[in-house]
Design a protein around this motif. Structure first.
Motif, mmCIF file in Angstrom:
data_model
loop_
_atom_site.group_PDB
_atom_site.id
_atom_site.type_symbol
_atom_site.label_atom_id
_atom_site.label_comp_id
_atom_site.label_asym_id
_atom_site.label_seq_id
_atom_site.Cartn_x
_atom_site.Cartn_y
_atom_site.Cartn_z
ATOM 1 N N ASP A 1 0.835 -1.197 0.000
ATOM 2 C CA ASP A 1 0.000 0.000 0.000
ATOM 3 C C ASP A 1 0.875 1.254 0.000
ATOM 4 O OD1 ASP A 1 -2.021 1.790 0.125
ATOM 5 O OD2 ASP A 1 -2.613 1.352 2.197
ATOM 6 N N ASN A 2 1.485 1.504 -1.132
ATOM 7 C CA ASN A 2 2.329 2.686 -1.295
ATOM 8 C C ASN A 2 1.892 3.416 -2.548
ATOM 9 O OD1 ASN A 2 4.780 4.032 -2.676
ATOM 10 N ND2 ASN A 2 5.450 3.815 -0.547
ATOM 11 N N GLN A 3 1.478 4.669 -2.417
ATOM 12 C CA GLN A 3 0.876 5.372 -3.552
ATOM 13 C C GLN A 3 1.843 5.525 -4.722
ATOM 14 O OE1 GLN A 3 0.072 9.138 -1.395
ATOM 15 N NE2 GLN A 3 1.164 10.166 -3.060
ATOM 16 N N TYR A 4 3.127 5.666 -4.445
ATOM 17 C CA TYR A 4 4.100 5.811 -5.525
ATOM 18 C C TYR A 4 4.286 4.495 -6.267
ATOM 19 C CZ TYR A 4 4.990 9.945 -2.720
ATOM 20 O OH TYR A 4 4.841 11.097 -2.001
ATOM 21 N N LEU A 5 4.364 3.406 -5.513
ATOM 22 C CA LEU A 5 4.468 2.086 -6.130
ATOM 23 C C LEU A 5 3.235 1.793 -6.972
ATOM 24 C CD1 LEU A 5 5.833 -0.701 -6.448
ATOM 25 C CD2 LEU A 5 4.609 -1.401 -4.363
ATOM 26 N N ILE A 6 2.061 2.093 -6.422
ATOM 27 C CA ILE A 6 0.820 1.827 -7.140
ATOM 28 C C ILE A 6 0.746 2.674 -8.413
ATOM 29 C CG2 ILE A 6 -1.693 2.061 -7.048
ATOM 30 C CD1 ILE A 6 -1.517 1.323 -4.069
ATOM 31 N N PHE A 7 1.101 3.950 -8.305
ATOM 32 C CA PHE A 7 1.037 4.825 -9.483
ATOM 33 C C PHE A 7 1.965 4.338 -10.581
ATOM 34 C CE2 PHE A 7 2.872 8.282 -11.980
ATOM 35 C CZ PHE A 7 1.739 8.780 -12.582
ATOM 36 N N PHE A 8 3.228 4.103 -10.241
ATOM 37 C CA PHE A 8 4.188 3.726 -11.282
ATOM 38 C C PHE A 8 3.904 2.333 -11.837
ATOM 39 C CE2 PHE A 8 6.703 7.159 -9.286
ATOM 40 C CZ PHE A 8 6.962 7.901 -10.425
ATOM 41 N N THR A 9 3.443 1.422 -10.998
ATOM 42 C CA THR A 9 3.116 0.076 -11.481
ATOM 43 C C THR A 9 1.940 0.120 -12.455
ATOM 44 O OG1 THR A 9 3.913 -0.918 -9.423
ATOM 45 C CG2 THR A 9 2.488 -2.269 -10.818
ATOM 46 N N THR A 10 0.864 0.789 -12.048
ATOM 47 C CA THR A 10 -0.317 0.848 -12.916
ATOM 48 C C THR A 10 -0.043 1.660 -14.176
ATOM 49 O OG1 THR A 10 -1.161 2.731 -11.621
ATOM 50 C CG2 THR A 10 -1.959 0.541 -11.027
#
Length: 365
Positions: free
Chosen positions: A324-333
């Motif tokens: 649950d990390n917004q940066y990880l989620i943004f870059f992954t998606t």
């Protein structure tokens, strides 16, 4: 129409803004990312009307049916094939709404389902679809009824009767938005998504296209005379966007939309008339970065179609594994959306366009 690298760059910026809107990176990118759709509207207005204007310049008329068939080959295969992908989770959950699906499939979701049913951002595709049909028929009728008058406008100074007509329609759209916001403040989503409230953004692109193809000397004269003032206006017209939540905002849904299309139109003209624009972009960002953004822009339609599905299900997967990390989620998606969108463009859209060009060759080549 030959592809211009600088316009693919603008498309790339538009889709990156959309990605930043739908998955948070920073608070200001989430707040302002929605303007990517407005940039798409202006670019679509310019590019689509440019196809028709070039057809008119070559043949003295336009063929709306052929134009719409060619647009269909570009839009429908990706849209309908991947709409099935959006339906699969709904079917598994047993909650299919037939009416909502039909609204999506016939591009009327922005009037009957606020956003979109299975695929929320499809409302903007409905706006563009209405524009394709409406403008091609409007231009055909205008030429039929005013053929000599339309020809007289070529290379004349001033914006001409056709340009004035576009401005008047834009004023009408603004008036309708203002009235709707005052009389129906509870219908903020409808005002944000319905075609008759957003059409002026596309017509701004048409206006630029009209000047570019019929009154280029006049456009160059005006822009060179007031270049820095116009660029200052463009900056001022965009500077509020990181601070305003657009959907509930009276300002955004009235004068805000107008400021955006004026700003993006000025930027578009700057990109079109600056001879060394690609050198400037390379110097500012580096050639490799600009090329990367252009490649994203080239596949922007497919990325736009698939990104909501990726956002929803990849986010769920990451959260399931407690990532649950917004940066990880943004870059992954975002990386997945861009990669899959590029693959869709090269493997599906390209093939349908080849079939289209064989069956319905362009009238402007």
């Amino acid at each position: 129409m030959n592809r211009l690298r600088e316009l693919d760059f603008l498309r790339g910026i538009a889709i990156i803004l959309v990605l930043a809107r739908h998955k948070p990176l920073f608070s200001f990118t989430s707040q302002m990312g929605w303007i990517g759709v407005d940039l798409f509207f202006v670019l679509s207005g310019f590019l689509v009307s440019g196809l028709l204007f070039k057809e008119y310049l070559k043949h003295g008329t336009v063929n709306p049916a052929r134009f719409l068939i060619r647009r269909g080959f570009k839009i429908y295969p990706i849209y309908y094939l991947f709409y099935i992908v959006y339906l699969i989770p709904i079917l598994f959950n047993g909650g299919l709404n037939i009416s909502g699906m039909l609204f999506d499939l016939t591009f009327v979701q922005n009037y009957f389902w606020k956003w979109g049913y299975a695929y929320g951002p499809s409302w903007s595709l409905a706006v563009e679809e209405h524009f394709y049909i409406g403008f091609s028929l409007f231009l055909w009728a205008y030429i039929k009824l005013n053929s000599q008058e339309f020809k007289k406008q070529e290379n004349n100074s001033g914006i001409g009767t056709f340009g004035m007509l576009l401005i008047l329609i834009g004023v009408l759209c603004f008036s309708l938005r203002l009235y709707a916001n005052i009389q129906h403040p509870d219908q903020s989503v409808q005002i944000f998504t319905r075609t008759h409230f957003r059409l002026d953004s596309l017509l701004a692109g048409v206006f630029v296209s009209y000047l570019y193809y019929f009154k280029l000397d006049y456009l160059i004269k005006i822009f060179n005379s007031y270049k820095y003032r116009l660029l200052s206006i463009a900056l001022a017209g965009l500077c509020w966007t990181p601070f305003v939540n657009a959907v509930p905002s009276l300002f955004a849904k009235t004068i805000g939309f107008t400021l955006l299309y004026i700003s993006f139109s000025i930027i578009l003209v700057y990109f079109l008339l600056t001879e060394d624009i690609n050198h400037k972009l390379n110097s500012l960002l580096s050639a490799s970065v600009v090329d990367g953004i252009c490649k994203i822009g080239f596949s922007s339609f497919s990325i736009y179609v698939i990104h909501t599905f990726i956002n929803t299900h990849i986010s769920e997967l990451l959260l399931y594994y407690k990532l649950d990390n917004q940066y990880l989620i943004f870059f992954t998606t975002s990386i997945l959306s861009i990669s899959i969108g590029m693959l869709m463009t090269l493997s599906i859209e390209k093939r349908f366009l080849q079939v289209r060009d064989k069956l319905y060759p362009s009238r402007v080549i």
